[in-house]
Design a protein around this motif. Structure first.
Motif, PDB file in Angstrom:
ATOM      1  N   UNK A  81       0.832  -1.213   0.000  1.00 46.89           N
ATOM      2  CA  UNK A  81       0.000   0.000   0.000  1.00 46.89           C
ATOM      3  C   UNK A  81       0.860   1.255   0.000  1.00 46.89           C
ATOM      4  N   UNK A  82       2.032   1.179   0.613  1.00 47.50           N
ATOM      5  CA  UNK A  82       2.944   2.323   0.620  1.00 47.50           C
ATOM      6  C   UNK A  82       3.450   2.637  -0.787  1.00 47.50           C
ATOM      7  N   UNK A  83       3.571   1.610  -1.629  1.00 49.67           N
ATOM      8  CA  UNK A  83       4.105   1.792  -2.979  1.00 49.67           C
ATOM      9  C   UNK A  83       3.076   2.356  -3.961  1.00 49.67           C
ATOM     10  N   UNK A  84       1.807   2.317  -3.579  1.00 44.50           N
ATOM     11  CA  UNK A  84       0.772   2.756  -4.510  1.00 44.50           C
ATOM     12  C   UNK A  84       0.950   4.207  -4.951  1.00 44.50           C
ATOM     13  N   UNK A  85       1.347   5.052  -4.021  1.00 46.16           N
ATOM     14  CA  UNK A  85       1.438   6.482  -4.309  1.00 46.16           C
ATOM     15  C   UNK A  85       2.441   6.774  -5.419  1.00 46.16           C
ATOM     16  N   UNK A  86       3.511   5.981  -5.495  1.00 53.72           N
ATOM     17  CA  UNK A  86       4.555   6.237  -6.489  1.00 53.72           C
ATOM     18  C   UNK A  86       4.489   5.277  -7.656  1.00 53.72           C
ATOM     19  N   UNK A  87       3.443   4.484  -7.741  1.00 51.06           N
ATOM     20  CA  UNK A  87       3.341   3.513  -8.832  1.00 51.06           C
ATOM     21  C   UNK A  87       3.032   4.227 -10.136  1.00 51.06           C
ATOM     22  N   UNK A  88       4.025   4.257 -11.017  1.00 52.27           N
ATOM     23  CA  UNK A  88       3.889   4.854 -12.352  1.00 52.27           C
ATOM     24  C   UNK A  88       3.389   6.288 -12.295  1.00 52.27           C
ATOM     25  N   UNK A  89       4.319   7.221 -12.064  1.00 49.82           N
ATOM     26  CA  UNK A  89       3.986   8.644 -12.012  1.00 49.82           C
ATOM     27  C   UNK A  89       4.314   9.353 -13.329  1.00 49.82           C
ATOM     28  N   UNK A  90       4.333   8.604 -14.441  1.00 47.85           N
ATOM     29  CA  UNK A  90       4.763   9.185 -15.718  1.00 47.85           C
ATOM     30  C   UNK A  90       3.847  10.308 -16.186  1.00 47.85           C
ATOM     31  N   UNK A  91       2.585  10.288 -15.787  1.00 48.95           N
ATOM     32  CA  UNK A  91       1.651  11.326 -16.227  1.00 48.95           C
ATOM     33  C   UNK A  91       1.717  12.580 -15.356  1.00 48.95           C
ATOM     34  N   UNK A  92       2.422  12.489 -14.231  1.00 46.94           N
ATOM     35  CA  UNK A  92       2.575  13.630 -13.319  1.00 46.94           C
ATOM     36  C   UNK A  92       1.238  14.218 -12.881  1.00 46.94           C
ATOM     37  N   UNK A  93       0.261  13.367 -12.659  1.00 51.66           N
ATOM     38  CA  UNK A  93      -1.036  13.826 -12.171  1.00 51.66           C
ATOM     39  C   UNK A  93      -0.978  13.976 -10.655  1.00 51.66           C
ATOM     40  N   UNK A  94      -1.437  15.102 -10.173  1.00 49.72           N
ATOM     41  CA  UNK A  94      -1.410  15.346  -8.739  1.00 49.72           C
ATOM     42  C   UNK A  94      -2.555  14.596  -8.067  1.00 49.72           C
ATOM     43  N   UNK A  95      -2.207  13.699  -7.154  1.00 49.39           N
ATOM     44  CA  UNK A  95      -3.215  12.968  -6.407  1.00 49.39           C
ATOM     45  C   UNK A  95      -2.897  13.044  -4.923  1.00 49.39           C
ATOM     46  N   UNK A  96      -3.828  12.617  -4.124  1.00 46.37           N
ATOM     47  CA  UNK A  96      -3.656  12.629  -2.670  1.00 46.37           C
ATOM     48  C   UNK A  96      -3.864  11.217  -2.140  1.00 46.37           C
TER      49      UNK A  96
END
Length: 218
Positions: free
Chosen positions: A95-110
């Motif tokens: 679950x900790x890895x979800x936030x950084x899973x494939x950030x290629x689109x650079x979409x801001x999420x929380x």
């Protein structure tokens, strides 16, 4: 008997929900499990910034639900536009890895903090120790985003796999496209014929009126 073209057209809604953007299968454990999807957006607002969320809810969500019928999906009519995913896993690190899973689109999420999900009380006579289940939410703001961007974010975070069209359905899809093209051409021919008929009737009416005027003047 219903003609073949009409019977084939009845397959169009099924093919539309089976394949396309959103037609994907969520991964099984030990991957983090998507246990709830909540989409919020102003459903009665027709502005350009709301077009992406509207199209995503109309096209992609039905396909996702079709291939994952057990997934609870809720669409709420609110002024805020967000897509919220709830994940669960016995592996806290996943679950900790979800936030950084494939950030290629650079979409801001929380992302919320990881919490331990309350467990059902065990039977008094049971000696087994329950494994803790962890939960976490990811939230993406939807305002101004294209439906493709929304789907890519969900696809990357859930690691779902697209459903490929079968050879038989691909043949059927092409036949339906051929029928649609022929129907469009037939409609154009019918329209051209009706326009010509109306023009001819209008000219005949003018000719009769002209003849009547000449008769009355004589």
């Amino acid at each position: 008997m219903v003609n073949l073209a009409k019977r084939m057209r009845n397959f169009q809604p099924l093919l539309a929900v089976q394949y396309g953007k959103g037609a994907a299968v969520l991964p099984p454990p030990p991957s983090p499990q998507l246990t709830r999807l909540t989409m919020r957006f102003p459903r009665t607002e027709w502005s350009l910034s709301n077009q992406g969320p509207r199209m995503f809810a109309k096209d992609s969500l039905p396909r996702l639900k079709y291939h994952n019928p057990a997934l609870p999906i809720r669409v709420e009519d609110t002024q805020s536009s967000t897509l919220e995913l709830t994940f669960e896993s016995a592996d806290k690190a996943s679950l900790e890895k979800l936030q950084k899973r494939d950030d290629s689109d650079n979409l801001e999420d929380e992302w919320t903090e990881i919490q331990t999900k309350p467990q059902e009380p065990a039977d008094q006579g049971s000696t087994s120790t329950s494994v803790p289940i962890f939960t976490r939410n990811g939230i993406l703001g939807l305002k101004g985003k294209h439906s493709r961007e929304i789907w890519r974010w969900l696809e990357h975070k859930t690691a779902c796999k697209d459903v490929s069209i079968t050879p038989q359905d691909e043949i059927l899809r092409r036949k339906l496209q051929g029928i649609a093209r022929k129907s469009a051409a037939d409609r154009m021919l019918v329209k051209a014929g009706m326009d010509a008929l109306r023009k001819q009737q209008a000219e005949l009416k003018k000719a009769r009126e002209a003849a009547e005027r000449l008769t009355s003047e004589a």
